[in-house]
Scaffold this motif. Structure first.
Motif, PDB file in Angstrom:
ATOM      1  N   LEU A   1       0.815  -1.107   0.023  1.00 29.48           N
ATOM      2  CA  LEU A   1       0.078  -0.008  -0.100  1.00 29.48           C
ATOM      3  C   LEU A   1       1.003   1.217   0.010  1.00 29.48           C
ATOM      4  CD1 LEU A   1      -2.720  -1.287   2.346  1.00 29.48           C
ATOM      5  CD2 LEU A   1      -3.176  -0.560   0.249  1.00 29.48           C
ATOM      6  N   GLY A   2       1.930   1.372   0.778  1.00 23.89           N
ATOM      7  CA  GLY A   2       2.789   2.445   0.552  1.00 23.89           C
ATOM      8  C   GLY A   2       3.372   2.572  -0.456  1.00 23.89           C
ATOM      9  N   ARG A   3       3.878   1.638  -1.183  1.00 24.90           N
ATOM     10  CA  ARG A   3       4.373   1.785  -2.592  1.00 24.90           C
ATOM     11  C   ARG A   3       3.307   2.356  -3.688  1.00 24.90           C
ATOM     12  NH1 ARG A   3       7.586  -3.021  -1.111  1.00 24.90           N
ATOM     13  NH2 ARG A   3       5.846  -4.348  -1.490  1.00 24.90           N
TER      14      ARG A   3
ATOM     15  N   CYS B   1       1.181   7.229  -6.545  1.00 24.97           N
ATOM     16  CA  CYS B   1      -0.140   8.146  -6.792  1.00 24.97           C
ATOM     17  C   CYS B   1       0.408   9.444  -6.419  1.00 24.97           C
ATOM     18  CB  CYS B   1      -1.291   7.446  -5.951  1.00 24.97           C
ATOM     19  SG  CYS B   1      -1.960   6.049  -6.710  1.00 24.97           S
ATOM     20  N   LEU B   2       0.953   9.779  -5.187  1.00 25.18           N
ATOM     21  CA  LEU B   2       1.256  11.123  -4.872  1.00 25.18           C
ATOM     22  C   LEU B   2       2.541  11.651  -5.408  1.00 25.18           C
ATOM     23  CD1 LEU B   2       1.032  10.550  -1.012  1.00 25.18           C
ATOM     24  CD2 LEU B   2      -0.474  11.676  -2.160  1.00 25.18           C
TER      25      LEU B   2
ATOM     26  N   GLU C   1      -9.339   0.044 -12.440  1.00 21.35           N
ATOM     27  CA  GLU C   1      -8.789   1.327 -11.744  1.00 21.35           C
ATOM     28  C   GLU C   1      -9.249   1.144 -10.321  1.00 21.35           C
ATOM     29  OE1 GLU C   1      -7.254   3.936 -12.887  1.00 21.35           O
ATOM     30  OE2 GLU C   1      -6.987   3.065 -14.727  1.00 21.35           O
ATOM     31  N   PHE C   2      -8.058   1.161  -9.522  1.00 15.48           N
ATOM     32  CA  PHE C   2      -8.068   1.213  -7.972  1.00 15.48           C
ATOM     33  C   PHE C   2      -7.543   2.412  -7.439  1.00 15.48           C
ATOM     34  CE2 PHE C   2      -7.795  -2.986  -9.818  1.00 15.48           C
ATOM     35  CZ  PHE C   2      -8.380  -3.857  -8.701  1.00 15.48           C
ATOM     36  N   SER C   3      -8.342   3.214  -6.358  1.00 17.86           N
ATOM     37  CA  SER C   3      -7.950   4.267  -5.755  1.00 17.86           C
ATOM     38  C   SER C   3      -8.002   3.949  -4.120  1.00 17.86           C
ATOM     39  CB  SER C   3      -8.527   5.224  -6.474  1.00 17.86           C
ATOM     40  OG  SER C   3      -9.903   5.288  -6.022  1.00 17.86           O
ATOM     41  N   PHE C   4      -7.514   4.824  -3.406  1.00 16.44           N
ATOM     42  CA  PHE C   4      -7.688   4.773  -1.879  1.00 16.44           C
ATOM     43  C   PHE C   4      -8.876   5.630  -1.708  1.00 16.44           C
ATOM     44  CE2 PHE C   4      -3.056   4.336  -1.944  1.00 16.44           C
ATOM     45  CZ  PHE C   4      -2.735   3.491  -0.917  1.00 16.44           C
ATOM     46  N   HIS C   5      -9.468   4.749  -0.446  1.00 14.26           N
ATOM     47  CA  HIS C   5     -10.769   5.412  -0.222  1.00 14.26           C
ATOM     48  C   HIS C   5     -10.886   6.798   0.191  1.00 14.26           C
ATOM     49  CE1 HIS C   5     -13.600   2.072  -0.317  1.00 14.26           C
ATOM     50  NE2 HIS C   5     -12.785   1.277   0.115  1.00 14.26           N
TER      51      HIS C   5
ATOM     52  N   LEU D   1      10.012  13.926   1.460  1.00 11.24           N
ATOM     53  CA  LEU D   1       8.981  14.832   1.594  1.00 11.24           C
ATOM     54  C   LEU D   1       9.026  15.601   0.241  1.00 11.24           C
ATOM     55  CD1 LEU D   1       9.447  16.169   5.086  1.00 11.24           C
ATOM     56  CD2 LEU D   1       7.536  14.885   4.264  1.00 11.24           C
ATOM     57  N   ASP D   2      10.169  15.978  -0.200  1.00 10.83           N
ATOM     58  CA  ASP D   2      10.249  16.521  -1.523  1.00 10.83           C
ATOM     59  C   ASP D   2       9.628  15.551  -2.733  1.00 10.83           C
ATOM     60  OD1 ASP D   2      11.285  18.890  -3.019  1.00 10.83           O
ATOM     61  OD2 ASP D   2      12.597  17.571  -4.061  1.00 10.83           O
ATOM     62  N   ASN D   3       9.974  14.846  -2.704  1.00 14.63           N
ATOM     63  CA  ASN D   3       9.377  13.950  -3.791  1.00 14.63           C
ATOM     64  C   ASN D   3       7.843  13.717  -3.705  1.00 14.63           C
ATOM     65  OD1 ASN D   3      12.083  13.031  -5.049  1.00 14.63           O
ATOM     66  ND2 ASN D   3      11.958  11.121  -3.745  1.00 14.63           N
ATOM     67  N   HIS D   4       7.158  13.893  -2.668  1.00 14.72           N
ATOM     68  CA  HIS D   4       5.730  13.868  -2.626  1.00 14.72           C
ATOM     69  C   HIS D   4       5.078  15.147  -2.302  1.00 14.72           C
ATOM     70  CE1 HIS D   4       7.406   9.834  -1.714  1.00 14.72           C
ATOM     71  NE2 HIS D   4       6.366   9.335  -2.542  1.00 14.72           N
ATOM     72  N   LYS D   5       5.814  16.281  -2.371  1.00 15.73           N
ATOM     73  CA  LYS D   5       5.344  17.644  -1.903  1.00 15.73           C
ATOM     74  C   LYS D   5       4.162  18.133  -2.902  1.00 15.73           C
ATOM     75  CE  LYS D   5       8.655  20.331  -4.286  1.00 15.73           C
ATOM     76  NZ  LYS D   5       9.811  21.417  -4.070  1.00 15.73           N
ATOM     77  N   GLY D   6       4.121  17.798  -4.261  1.00 15.80           N
ATOM     78  CA  GLY D   6       3.089  17.888  -5.109  1.00 15.80           C
ATOM     79  C   GLY D   6       1.695  17.351  -4.623  1.00 15.80           C
ATOM     80  N   GLY D   7       1.797  16.148  -4.075  1.00 14.59           N
ATOM     81  CA  GLY D   7       0.441  15.550  -4.044  1.00 14.59           C
ATOM     82  C   GLY D   7       0.211  15.331  -2.510  1.00 14.59           C
TER      83      GLY D   7
END
Length: 861
Positions: free
Chosen positions: A304-306, A311-312, A347-351, A378-384
Motif C-alpha cells: 500500500l505504501g508503494r 500516486c502521490l 482502476e483502483f484508488s484509496f478510499h 517529503l520533496d518527492n511527494h510535496k506535489g500530492g
C-alpha cells in the motif's frame, strides 16, 4: 415515468458501510438519518445544500453544479433529492428525473442517440414518454454524479454538437450537447463533482460543498451513537482535539471517526489526542479485521505504501490493475477492499487521501531500503501530499507507533533517528526566520509528535519569550495550545485577527492562563467565548489583556466584567471596541471590587461620552480602586464631565497618576475645572494629555496657576494641536519659571508659537531650576530666529534636556553653526528631531561630525 421504480433503485443498498468508504447513500436514506450539508453560493452566502439546489433549479438558467472534495456528501445529497422527488415531496415541476453516474456512461463505446443513452441508464420508458420528453424538455431533470471521473472534455468547441434527439453520436458529443443546451434545450441539469477542469464548461449556478457545520456534526454524532452520553463524549473530543480540520466537515470522515470512536469506547480504550493517533487506531482496526499474520500484514502495508508513493509522486488518483500488481499485492489482493475502491474493472484508488498518506508514512518507518532520507521523501511527494510530514512526526514517537509494531513488526531505528534529526534542525531554522505559515506547520508537527521534551528543546524560552500569530484556524489553536502548555508560563500570547468562537477559547484557555500578557487585538470575538476568556484570565497569571479593535461591544464586556472575579489583571486595553456609556457601570464594578488589581485602563475611540466617564470617575472615589493610568482619547467627552473628574482627583482615594484626554472637546472651561483640582494637595496626577482638546490661550492663566502652586504634582503636560498662541504660551513660561515647577515633559506641537515664546522657553531651560528633559516644539513656524534661542539654551550648562523635537520649524542651513556649537557644549541631549526642515546637503557634514564626537547623542532624525 415510474417513480416507484426510481425510488426502489435509489433505496437499494449496493454497497456496505466500511470505515474508510463511509456509509452508502441508500443506507443513510433508509435509516432516516440523513443530515443536510451546508453549501456556499457564488455570492458567498451559506445555505442548506438541498434548499440551494431546489431554488437554483427554479431559476432562469437551470444548471446546478455542486463542487466538493471526496466524502463531502455529494452523492448522498443527490440520491436524497431524487428519492424525495420520487416520493412526491419536492421538485414536482419535473415529470422526468434521470440519474446517471459519469463513470458508467463514460465507458460506453460507439455512437448512440439520447433515447438509447437514457435506456442504458436503466430507465425503461415507453416511446410515448420519450415523445413527451422531446415536447416538454422543461419538465426533464438530468442528475449527473462524478464529473471528475469522466475522462473526456465537455468543451463544446471541440465537439460537433447535435440538436437532433434521434441522431446517433458519441457519448462525449451527447453529453457536451446536452450540458451546452444544444440538445434538448430547456432541460435542467444537476451535476456533482470534485474540483475538475470540466466545471468551467458548465453554465449556471455553482455551489461549493462545505459539508457539516458544528450543529450538523452534532446531529450526525447523535444519530450514529445510540447512547447520548457516548455521542456527546465522542463529539466534544473530536472538536477539541482534531480542531476542525477541513476534512472534519466531511460526512465520510465523520463516519470514520464515529466508527473508530465507538470501537474504542466499547473496548474502554483512551480516545486519540492527535490525527496521527486516530489513524494508528484506524490502521490497527483494519488489520485486525483482516486477521492476517504479522508477515502478511507488513507485506500489505508495504505494498500500500508503494502504491501511495506512486500516486502521490505522480499526482494520480488511481492505478490500473497492471500497475498495482507491480507493488506486491499478489498475496494480499483479496484484502485490499478495506483500503482501496474499484473504479470500473481496472482502476483502483484509496478510499481517502488521508489513509493514503498515512500508510506511506508507516511504510517509510518500516522499510529503510526503499525510501530515501526524510528531506528527499517529503520533496518527492510535496506535489500530492498534504499531511505526510504530520503523520511522520506522529509515528516517530514510540508511544504512538508501538500498537503498529505489535501487528507489523519493528519500525526502523535508523529511519526514526533520521527523521528526528531532520525535524529538530528544520524546526530550529524555521523558527529563526519569520514565516507565519511555516511557524504554524512547526507547531502542528510538534503537536503530532506529543513529545514535551522535544517542544522544550526546540522552543527554548530565551529564544522564544512570546508566541505571536495572526489568522489562526481552530486546528492552529489546538497545536499552539499544545506547544504553550508544554513550555509552561510565558510572557506573551498574541493571537490577532482571529475569529474567537467558543471552541477557539475552549482550546486556548490553558494558554491564556499561562501567559502574563494576552493579546486578542483585531479579533472577532463571539459572545459564547467571553465567559471562557474571563475564567481563563481569572484562574491564571494574566496581568495584561488586550482586546483592542475587537467587536466586543457593551453586552460582551458586561459578561467579561462579571466573570473576571479575582484576577491579577493590571492592564486592560479596550480601545476601539464599540463601547458606549452603558458599559461603564460594569467597568466601575470591576474597578471597585475588593480584589481589583486593575491599574491601567485603555478605552480610546469608544463613544462613552460624559455620562459613561462620570461613572468611571465615581469609581475612583472607592478605596478599592487602584487605577493609575486612564487612556480615554476620542471618547466624546466635553467640559461637562470635568467637574466630576476634578472631584475624584481630590477625593483622597484616587490613585490616578496619568490621564490622556486626546481628541476630546474639553475646551477652556473644562481645563479651568481641572486646574482647580491640580492645585489641591490631595491631587497626585502626574501626567495630563490634552492633545487637540479645543483649547485656546484663555486656559493658560489657569495652567500657570497650577505651575505656580506648591501642590502641583504634574511632571508631564501635552497641549499639542491647541491654538494657545503667543499670549497664552508666554503665560505658561511664567509658570515654568517657578523654581520648584516639576514639569519634565512638555509637548507644544502646533500650538501657534512665536519666536518670543521660544525666547522665553530658552530662558526657562537655562534658569538652573528647570526640570524639563523632553521638549516637543514641532510644527511651529519660528524659523532660525526662534530656534536660535533653543541652541543657546542647549549650550548652557544648566540645561537638562535629553530630547528635543523641532521638526517643521522652518530651520535653514543658517542655523547649523549654532546647532553644532550647542551640541558640542551639551552633555545631556540624547535625541534630536530635525525632520521636515529647510536643511540642505551642505548642512550634513557638520552635523555628522558632531554626532561622531558626542558619545552622549544616541539618535538624530
Amino acid at each position: 415515468m415510474d417513480k416507484v421504480d426510481v425510488l426502489t433503485r435509489i433505496l437499494k443498498a449496493e454497497d456496505t458501510a466500511t470505515i474508510l468508504g463511509g456509509q452508502s447513500p441508500a443506507s443513510v436514506i433508509n435509516s432516516g438519518k440523513y443530515v443536510p450539508v451546508t453549501a456556499k453560493t457564488q455570492k458567498d452566502n451559506l445555505r442548506c445544500l438541498d434548499d440551494a439546489i431546489r431554488t437554483a433549479l427554479c431559476g432562469e438558467i437551470r444548471t446546478v453544479v455542486v463542487v466538493g472534495p471526496e466524502g463531502s456528501g455529494k452523492t448522498t445529497a443527490l440520491h436524497k433529492l431524487v428519492a424525495d422527488w420520487a416520493k412526491g415531496e419536492c421538485l414536482q415541476n419535473f415529470s422526468y428525473v434521470f440519474n446517471f453516474q459519469f463513470r458508467e456512461i463514460g465507458s460506453s463505446a460507439g455512437e448512440l442517440c439520447l433515447e438509447t443513452l437514457i435506456q442504458q441508464g436503466h430507465y425503461q420508458i415507453p416511446p410515448e414518454s420519450m415523445c413527451l420528453v422531446a415536447e416538454k424538455p422543461d419538465g426533464v431533470l438530468f442528475v449527473f454524479d462524478g464529473l471528475d471521473e469522466y475522462k473526456h472534455s465537455l468543451d463544446p468547441s471541440v465537439h460537433t454538437l447535435t440538436s437532433d434527439l434521434n441522431q446517433p453520436a458519441s457519448v462525449s458529443c451527447l453529453l457536451a450537447s446536452l450540458l451546452d443546451g444544444t440538445l434538448l434545450k430547456g432541460a435542467a441539469f444537476l451535476v456533482a463533482t470534485r474540483p475538475t477542469d470540466n466545471v468551467k464548461f458548465l453554465k449556471g449556478t455553482q455551489l461549493e460543498m462545505l459539508g457539516f457545520q458544528k450543529q450538523q456534526r452534532q446531529v450526525y454524532f447523535n444519530n450514529f451513537f445510540t447512547d447520548h452520553a457516548a455521542a456527546n463524549k465522542a463529539f466534544l473530543h473530536m472538536e477539541r482535539t482534531l480542531g476542525f480540520y477541513d476534512f472534519c466537515a466531511a460526512p465520510k470522515f465523520c463516519w470514520t471517526v464515529c466508527s473508530i470512536y465507538k470501537w474504542l469506547i466499547d473496548s474502554d480504550t483512551k480516545l486519540p489526542e492527535t490525527l496521527s493517533q486516530l489513524f494508528v487506531h484506524i490502521l490497527v482496526h483494519l488489520i485486525q479485521t483482516l486477521s492476517l499474520n504479522k508477515a502478511c500484514s507488513r507485506g500489505l502495508v508495504l505494498a500500500l505504501g508503494r502504491m501511495a508513493s506512486h500516486c502521490l509522486h505522480n499526482q494520480h488518483s488511481s492505478c490500473s490493475k497492471h500497475t498495482i500488481d507491480s507493488f506486491g499485492f499478489q498475496q494480499n489482493l483479496s484484502t485490499v477492499d478495506s483500503f482501496l475502491r474499484v473504479q470500473g474493472e481496472e482502476e483502483f484508488s484509496f478510499h481517502s487521501q488521508l489513509i493514503q498518506e498515512f500508510v506511506l508514512a508507516v511504510a517509510f518507518f518500516l522499510d529503510v531500503s526503499t525510501y530515501d532520507d526524510v528531506e528527499k521523501m517529503l520533496d518527492n511527494h510535496k506535489g500530492g501530499a498534504k499531511l505526510l510530514d504530520f503523520f511522520m512526526s506522529g509515528l516517530s514517537e514510540p508511544a504512538q507507533y508501538r500498537l503498529l509494531e505489535d501487528l507489523l513488526g519493528m519500525f526502523s531505528s535508523d529511519q526514526i533517528k533520521g527523521f528526528k534529526s531532520w525535524f529538530k534542525s528544520s524546526s530550529e531554522k524555521t523558527l529563526r526566520e519569520y514565516n507565519e505559515s511555516e511557524h504554524y506547520r512547526c507547531f502542528h508537527l510538534l503537536h503530532q509528535a506529543q513529545n514535551e521534551s522535544l517542544v522544550k528543546e526546540i522552543l527554548t524560552p530565551p529564544a522564544h519569550p512570546c508566541v505571536f500569530h495572526n489568522n489562526l484556524r481552530l486546528q492552529d489553536c489546538v497545536a499552539l495550545n499544545y506547544v504553550i502548555t508544554c513550555l509552561g508560563k510565558r510572557e506573551t500570547l498574541s493571537v490577532s485577527t482571529t475569529t474567537v468562537l467558543r471552541e477557539t477559547m475552549e482550546v486556548l484557555a490553558p494558554s491564556v492562563s499561562l501567559s502574563h500578557t494576552v493579546i486578542l487585538s483585531n479579533c472577532s470575538i463571539y459572545k459564547e467565548s467571553v465567559p471562557l476568556l474571563a475564567s481563563a484570565v481569572s484562574l491564571g497569571v494574566t496581568r495584561e489583556l488586550d482586546l483592542s479593535r475587537s467587536n466586543l461591544g457593551d453586552e460582551k464586556l458586561q459578561i467579561l466584567c462579571a466573570g473576571l472575579g479575582k484576577t491579577e489583571l493590571h492592564r486592560l486595553n479596550l480601545s476601539v471596541c464599540e463601547l458606549t456609556a452603558a458599559c461603564c457601570g460594569d467597568l466601575a464594578s470591576v474597578l471597585t471590587a475588593e480584589t481589583s488589581q486593575l491599574r491601567i485602563l485603555q478605552m480610546m475611540f469608544n463613544q462613552i461620552g460624559d455620562q459613561g466617564f462620570t461613572k468611571l470617575c465615581e469609581a475612583m472615589h472607592s478605596p478599592n480602586c487602584k487605577l493609575e493610568e486612564l487612556e480615554i482619547p476620542n471618547c466624546d467627552l466635553t467640559a461637562a464631565s470635568m467637574e466630576a473628574f476634578a472631584t475624584s482627583l481630590c477625593s483622597g482615594e484616587s490613585k490616578l497618576r496619568r490621564i490622556d484626554f486626546k481628541d476630546n472637546m474639553i475646551d477652556d472651561s473644562g481645563v479651568q475645572a481641572l486646574c482647580k483640582a491640580l492645585r489641591q494637595p490631595l491631587c497626585k496626577l502626574q501626567s495630563l494629555r490634552l492633545f487637540d482638546s479645543g483649547l485656546t490661550g484663555a486656559c493658560c492663566s489657569d495652567l500657570k496657576e497650577v505651575f505656580m502652586s506648591e501642590h502641583c504634582s504634574l511632571t508631564e503636560l501635552d497641549l499639542s494641536l491647541n491654538d494657545l498662541g503667543q499670549e497664552g504660551a508666554l503665560l505658561l513660561c511664567q509658570g515654568l519659571e517657578r523654581p520648584s515647577c516639576p514639569i519634565e515633559i512638555l509637548r507644544l506641537t502646533r500650538c501657534e508659537l512665536t519666536p518670543a515664546v521660544f525666547k522665553d522657553l530658552g530662558s526657562v531651560l537655562k534658569n538652573g531650576t528647570c526640570q524639563i528633559k523632553s521638549l516637543h516644539l514641532d510644527i511651529n513656524s519660528v524659523g532660525d530666529k526662534g530656534v536660535k534661542y533653543l541652541w543657546d539654551a542647549v549650550a548652557h550648562p544648566s540645561c537638562l534636556l535629553e530630547e528635543l523635537n523641532v521638526e517643521m520649524t522652518e530651520m535653514t542651513d543658517a542655523c547649523v553653526e549654532d546647532l553644532c556649537a550647542a551640541l558640542r557644549d551639551n552633555n545631556t541631549l540624547k535625541l534630536l528631531e530635525l525632520r521636515n526642515n529647510c536643511l540642505t546637503d551642505a548642512a550634513v557634514p557638520a552635523i555628522v561630525q558632531v554626532m561622531k564626537e558626542k558619545v552622549s547623542m544616541e539618535e538624530l532624525k
